[in-house]
Motif scaffolding. Structure first.
Motif, PDB file in Angstrom:
ATOM      1  N   UNK A   4      26.737 -87.698   8.499  1.00 21.38           N
ATOM      2  CA  UNK A   4      27.691 -87.867   9.588  1.00 21.38           C
ATOM      3  C   UNK A   4      27.201 -88.804  10.674  1.00 21.38           C
ATOM      4  N   UNK A   5      25.895 -88.874  10.862  1.00 21.20           N
ATOM      5  CA  UNK A   5      25.367 -89.705  11.933  1.00 21.20           C
ATOM      6  C   UNK A   5      23.864 -89.622  11.987  1.00 21.20           C
ATOM      7  N   UNK A   6      23.325 -90.175  13.070  1.00 15.52           N
ATOM      8  CA  UNK A   6      21.874 -90.222  13.226  1.00 15.52           C
ATOM      9  C   UNK A   6      21.500 -89.907  14.660  1.00 15.52           C
ATOM     10  N   UNK A   7      20.462 -89.103  14.830  1.00 21.04           N
ATOM     11  CA  UNK A   7      19.939 -88.808  16.161  1.00 21.04           C
ATOM     12  C   UNK A   7      19.208 -90.060  16.638  1.00 21.04           C
ATOM     13  N   UNK A   8      19.600 -90.551  17.809  1.00 22.83           N
ATOM     14  CA  UNK A   8      19.025 -91.805  18.298  1.00 22.83           C
ATOM     15  C   UNK A   8      18.096 -91.616  19.489  1.00 22.83           C
ATOM     16  N   UNK A   9      18.119 -90.437  20.126  1.00 26.36           N
ATOM     17  CA  UNK A   9      17.239 -90.219  21.276  1.00 26.36           C
ATOM     18  C   UNK A   9      17.398 -88.797  21.787  1.00 26.36           C
ATOM     19  N   UNK A  10      16.374 -88.287  22.463  1.00 28.52           N
ATOM     20  CA  UNK A  10      16.562 -87.028  23.182  1.00 28.52           C
ATOM     21  C   UNK A  10      17.469 -87.287  24.382  1.00 28.52           C
ATOM     22  N   UNK A  11      18.076 -86.235  24.892  1.00 29.99           N
ATOM     23  CA  UNK A  11      18.971 -86.376  26.045  1.00 29.99           C
ATOM     24  C   UNK A  11      18.664 -85.250  27.023  1.00 29.99           C
ATOM     25  N   UNK A  12      18.150 -85.594  28.176  1.00 32.70           N
ATOM     26  CA  UNK A  12      17.820 -84.587  29.179  1.00 32.70           C
ATOM     27  C   UNK A  12      16.565 -83.806  28.817  1.00 32.70           C
ATOM     28  N   UNK A  13      16.371 -82.691  29.534  1.00 34.26           N
ATOM     29  CA  UNK A  13      15.137 -81.909  29.341  1.00 34.26           C
ATOM     30  C   UNK A  13      15.355 -80.572  28.649  1.00 34.26           C
ATOM     31  N   UNK A  14      16.614 -80.259  28.321  1.00 39.31           N
ATOM     32  CA  UNK A  14      16.905 -78.950  27.740  1.00 39.31           C
ATOM     33  C   UNK A  14      17.111 -78.973  26.229  1.00 39.31           C
ATOM     34  N   UNK A  15      16.613 -80.017  25.554  1.00 34.18           N
ATOM     35  CA  UNK A  15      16.670 -80.050  24.097  1.00 34.18           C
ATOM     36  C   UNK A  15      17.890 -80.714  23.500  1.00 34.18           C
ATOM     37  N   UNK A  16      18.739 -81.298  24.307  1.00 34.30           N
ATOM     38  CA  UNK A  16      19.900 -82.012  23.783  1.00 34.30           C
ATOM     39  C   UNK A  16      19.439 -83.299  23.101  1.00 34.30           C
ATOM     40  N   UNK A  18      20.963 -87.211  21.536  1.00 38.74           N
ATOM     41  CA  UNK A  18      22.060 -88.182  21.466  1.00 38.74           C
ATOM     42  C   UNK A  18      22.225 -88.560  19.999  1.00 38.74           C
ATOM     43  N   UNK A  19      23.482 -88.558  19.524  1.00 43.04           N
ATOM     44  CA  UNK A  19      23.789 -88.834  18.120  1.00 43.04           C
ATOM     45  C   UNK A  19      24.730 -90.025  18.037  1.00 43.04           C
ATOM     46  N   UNK A  20      24.378 -90.982  17.182  1.00 40.39           N
ATOM     47  CA  UNK A  20      25.294 -92.077  16.870  1.00 40.39           C
ATOM     48  C   UNK A  20      26.067 -91.662  15.617  1.00 40.39           C
ATOM     49  N   UNK A  21      27.377 -91.388  15.758  1.00 42.33           N
ATOM     50  CA  UNK A  21      28.159 -90.923  14.603  1.00 42.33           C
ATOM     51  C   UNK A  21      28.557 -92.071  13.682  1.00 42.33           C
ATOM     52  N   UNK A  22      28.668 -91.764  12.399  1.00 44.52           N
ATOM     53  CA  UNK A  22      29.158 -92.714  11.410  1.00 44.52           C
ATOM     54  C   UNK A  22      30.606 -92.351  11.076  1.00 44.52           C
ATOM     55  N   UNK A  23      31.456 -92.334  12.061  1.00 43.30           N
ATOM     56  CA  UNK A  23      32.845 -91.976  11.836  1.00 43.30           C
ATOM     57  C   UNK A  23      33.651 -92.100  13.102  1.00 43.30           C
ATOM     58  N   UNK A  62      29.209 -92.240  21.326  1.00 47.89           N
ATOM     59  CA  UNK A  62      28.122 -91.345  20.947  1.00 47.89           C
ATOM     60  C   UNK A  62      28.461 -89.906  21.285  1.00 47.89           C
ATOM     61  N   UNK A  63      27.668 -89.002  20.738  1.00 44.52           N
ATOM     62  CA  UNK A  63      27.760 -87.569  21.025  1.00 44.52           C
ATOM     63  C   UNK A  63      26.437 -87.122  21.609  1.00 44.52           C
ATOM     64  N   UNK A  64      26.478 -86.039  22.334  1.00 45.95           N
ATOM     65  CA  UNK A  64      25.253 -85.315  22.635  1.00 45.95           C
ATOM     66  C   UNK A  64      25.463 -83.901  22.110  1.00 45.95           C
TER      67      UNK A  64
END
Length: 168
Positions: A4-16, A18-23, A62-64
């Motif tokens: 569905x996509x690929x994680x491209x980076x952490x987001x914030x300090x609480x474990x989120x 960032x996902x680049x979706x393939x759709x 993108x998604x988080x």
């Protein structure tokens, strides 16, 4: 598994993450309580189930997302570059004239004159549009997956028709 996509980076300090979706409709994935994560999208990849805590749109496409298995930023950093996937039966049904990339892999590609150009080996996301990677033996063709070049996709028949000359 459908990637569905690929994680491209952490987001914030609480474990989120960032996902680049393939759709085109990644927010529909929020309905799936479990996502699968692997370091590779190859056929032998070891997919691990992750429990989705939250998911929302962020930026331009993108998604988080937050997962129970990723408690903080340090843990999120370890998953940078990992892939997100789900079994086909867990995904929402695509609308008419929409396809999951995994549904296209292996389909035969013929031009409008009926000449076989090969089979879809993979797809690439270029930002502007997706691209079919069509392989026939040693020959590879990259065909933009847009209506001008791909007038017909018939997943049930296992065929994609393209407006593409064999010698391009």
């Amino acid at each position: 598994m459908i990637v569905l996509g690929r994680i491209v980076a952490p987001y914030g300090i609480q474990g989120w993450v960032r996902i680049h979706p393939f759709g085109d409709d990644p927010l529909s994935w929020k309905k799936m309580p479990q996502w699968w994560v692997a370091a590779s999208d190859s056929e032998g990849a070891e997919w691990k189930p992750f429990t989705l805590k939250a998911c929302k749109a962020q930026g331009k496409g993108d998604l988080i997302a937050a997962f129970a298995e990723i408690p903080d930023r340090t843990a999120a950093e370890a998953y940078d570059g990992y892939y997100i996937a789900a079994p086909r039966d867990a995904l929402p049904a695509p609308d008419k004239d929409e396809y999951y990339w995994g549904d296209l892999i292996g389909l035969e590609v013929r031009n409008l004159a009926g000449v076989c150009l090969g089979k879809v080996d993979s797809l690439l996301s270029t930002g502007a549009h997706d691209v079919l990677r069509v392989v026939d033996g040693e020959e590879e063709r990259l065909i933009p997956f847009v209506a001008n070049y791909v007038p017909e996709v018939d997943v049930d028949a296992g065929l994609i028709k393209v407006d593409w000359e064999a010698d391009w």
